[in-house]
Design a protein around this motif. Sequence first.
Motif, PDB file in Angstrom:
ATOM      1  N   VAL A  14       0.837  -1.205   0.000  1.00 27.37           N
ATOM      2  CA  VAL A  14       0.000   0.000   0.000  1.00 27.37           C
ATOM      3  C   VAL A  14       0.869   1.251   0.000  1.00 27.37           C
ATOM      4  CG1 VAL A  14      -1.672   1.332   1.351  1.00 27.37           C
ATOM      5  CG2 VAL A  14      -1.993  -1.129   1.054  1.00 27.37           C
ATOM      6  N   GLY A  15       1.957   1.220   0.733  1.00 24.57           N
ATOM      7  CA  GLY A  15       2.880   2.360   0.771  1.00 24.57           C
ATOM      8  C   GLY A  15       3.477   2.646  -0.588  1.00 24.57           C
ATOM      9  N   LYS A  16       3.870   1.596  -1.314  1.00 27.20           N
ATOM     10  CA  LYS A  16       4.436   1.770  -2.653  1.00 27.20           C
ATOM     11  C   LYS A  16       3.411   2.354  -3.615  1.00 27.20           C
ATOM     12  CE  LYS A  16       8.038  -1.746  -2.539  1.00 27.20           C
ATOM     13  NZ  LYS A  16       8.545  -2.997  -3.109  1.00 27.20           N
ATOM     14  N   ILE A  17       2.179   1.873  -3.530  1.00 24.42           N
ATOM     15  CA  ILE A  17       1.121   2.381  -4.413  1.00 24.42           C
ATOM     16  C   ILE A  17       0.852   3.852  -4.112  1.00 24.42           C
ATOM     17  CG2 ILE A  17      -1.351   2.237  -4.929  1.00 24.42           C
ATOM     18  CD1 ILE A  17      -1.057  -0.827  -4.583  1.00 24.42           C
ATOM     19  N   CYS A  18       0.779   4.211  -2.846  1.00 26.51           N
ATOM     20  CA  CYS A  18       0.530   5.608  -2.470  1.00 26.51           C
ATOM     21  C   CYS A  18       1.662   6.509  -2.947  1.00 26.51           C
ATOM     22  CB  CYS A  18       0.363   5.729  -0.955  1.00 26.51           C
ATOM     23  SG  CYS A  18      -1.170   5.006  -0.343  1.00 26.51           S
ATOM     24  N   LYS A  19       2.902   6.037  -2.837  1.00 22.88           N
ATOM     25  CA  LYS A  19       4.051   6.817  -3.278  1.00 22.88           C
ATOM     26  C   LYS A  19       4.003   7.022  -4.791  1.00 22.88           C
ATOM     27  CE  LYS A  19       9.089   6.887  -3.063  1.00 22.88           C
ATOM     28  NZ  LYS A  19      10.286   6.162  -2.659  1.00 22.88           N
ATOM     29  N   GLU A  20       3.665   5.956  -5.524  1.00 24.19           N
ATOM     30  CA  GLU A  20       3.580   6.043  -6.977  1.00 24.19           C
ATOM     31  C   GLU A  20       2.461   6.995  -7.402  1.00 24.19           C
ATOM     32  OE1 GLU A  20       2.582   2.824 -10.341  1.00 24.19           O
ATOM     33  OE2 GLU A  20       4.319   2.311  -9.115  1.00 24.19           O
ATOM     34  N   ASP A  50       5.348   4.775 -16.480  1.00 25.83           N
ATOM     35  CA  ASP A  50       6.403   4.866 -15.476  1.00 25.83           C
ATOM     36  C   ASP A  50       7.611   4.092 -15.996  1.00 25.83           C
ATOM     37  OD1 ASP A  50       8.079   4.594 -13.258  1.00 25.83           O
ATOM     38  OD2 ASP A  50       6.395   4.563 -11.873  1.00 25.83           O
ATOM     39  N   LYS A  51       8.755   4.766 -16.109  1.00 27.82           N
ATOM     40  CA  LYS A  51       9.962   4.119 -16.638  1.00 27.82           C
ATOM     41  C   LYS A  51      10.437   2.984 -15.719  1.00 27.82           C
ATOM     42  CE  LYS A  51      12.070   7.788 -19.358  1.00 27.82           C
ATOM     43  NZ  LYS A  51      13.293   8.585 -19.484  1.00 27.82           N
ATOM     44  N   LYS A  52      10.267   3.145 -14.404  1.00 32.75           N
ATOM     45  CA  LYS A  52      10.745   2.132 -13.469  1.00 32.75           C
ATOM     46  C   LYS A  52       9.862   0.883 -13.481  1.00 32.75           C
ATOM     47  CE  LYS A  52      11.861   5.362 -10.012  1.00 32.75           C
ATOM     48  NZ  LYS A  52      11.815   5.670  -8.592  1.00 32.75           N
ATOM     49  N   GLY A  54       7.076   0.325 -15.493  1.00 29.91           N
ATOM     50  CA  GLY A  54       6.462  -0.039 -16.766  1.00 29.91           C
ATOM     51  C   GLY A  54       4.959   0.123 -16.756  1.00 29.91           C
ATOM     52  N   ARG A  55       4.405   0.566 -15.636  1.00 32.07           N
ATOM     53  CA  ARG A  55       2.952   0.740 -15.517  1.00 32.07           C
ATOM     54  C   ARG A  55       2.492   1.900 -16.377  1.00 32.07           C
ATOM     55  NH1 ARG A  55      -0.533   1.444  -9.951  1.00 32.07           N
ATOM     56  NH2 ARG A  55      -2.547   1.488 -10.982  1.00 32.07           N
ATOM     57  N   ARG A  56       1.386   1.697 -17.093  1.00 29.79           N
ATOM     58  CA  ARG A  56       0.834   2.724 -17.977  1.00 29.79           C
ATOM     59  C   ARG A  56      -0.389   3.375 -17.320  1.00 29.79           C
ATOM     60  NH1 ARG A  56       1.620   1.980 -24.025  1.00 29.79           N
ATOM     61  NH2 ARG A  56       0.037   3.583 -23.868  1.00 29.79           N
ATOM     62  N   TYR A  57      -0.490   4.666 -17.542  1.00 31.67           N
ATOM     63  CA  TYR A  57      -1.623   5.440 -17.053  1.00 31.67           C
ATOM     64  C   TYR A  57      -2.276   6.087 -18.269  1.00 31.67           C
ATOM     65  CZ  TYR A  57       0.756   4.873 -12.608  1.00 31.67           C
ATOM     66  OH  TYR A  57       1.374   4.348 -11.516  1.00 31.67           O
ATOM     67  N   ASP A  58      -3.439   5.582 -18.640  1.00 29.95           N
ATOM     68  CA  ASP A  58      -4.161   6.095 -19.808  1.00 29.95           C
ATOM     69  C   ASP A  58      -5.383   6.871 -19.405  1.00 29.95           C
ATOM     70  OD1 ASP A  58      -2.414   4.916 -21.730  1.00 29.95           O
ATOM     71  OD2 ASP A  58      -3.348   3.006 -21.306  1.00 29.95           O
TER      72      ASP A  58
END
Length: 58
Positions: A14-20, A50-52, A54-58
Amino acid sequence: MTRAYKDPTADEAVGKICKEESRLELVISIIKLVCKLGGFKIIQRISLEDKKSGRRYD
């Protein structure tokens, strides 16, 4: 929902998701500000990757 026990794995995820999400919100705010300062407006959705992760936000 509160837990009666600690779950470090879930807390870390959850912490990683919030930071992202915070990074994404910052980037979007900067893009909007630059457009506004340049006298432009965004008229369509912007896709980001996200370059790190690879997640895409469309």
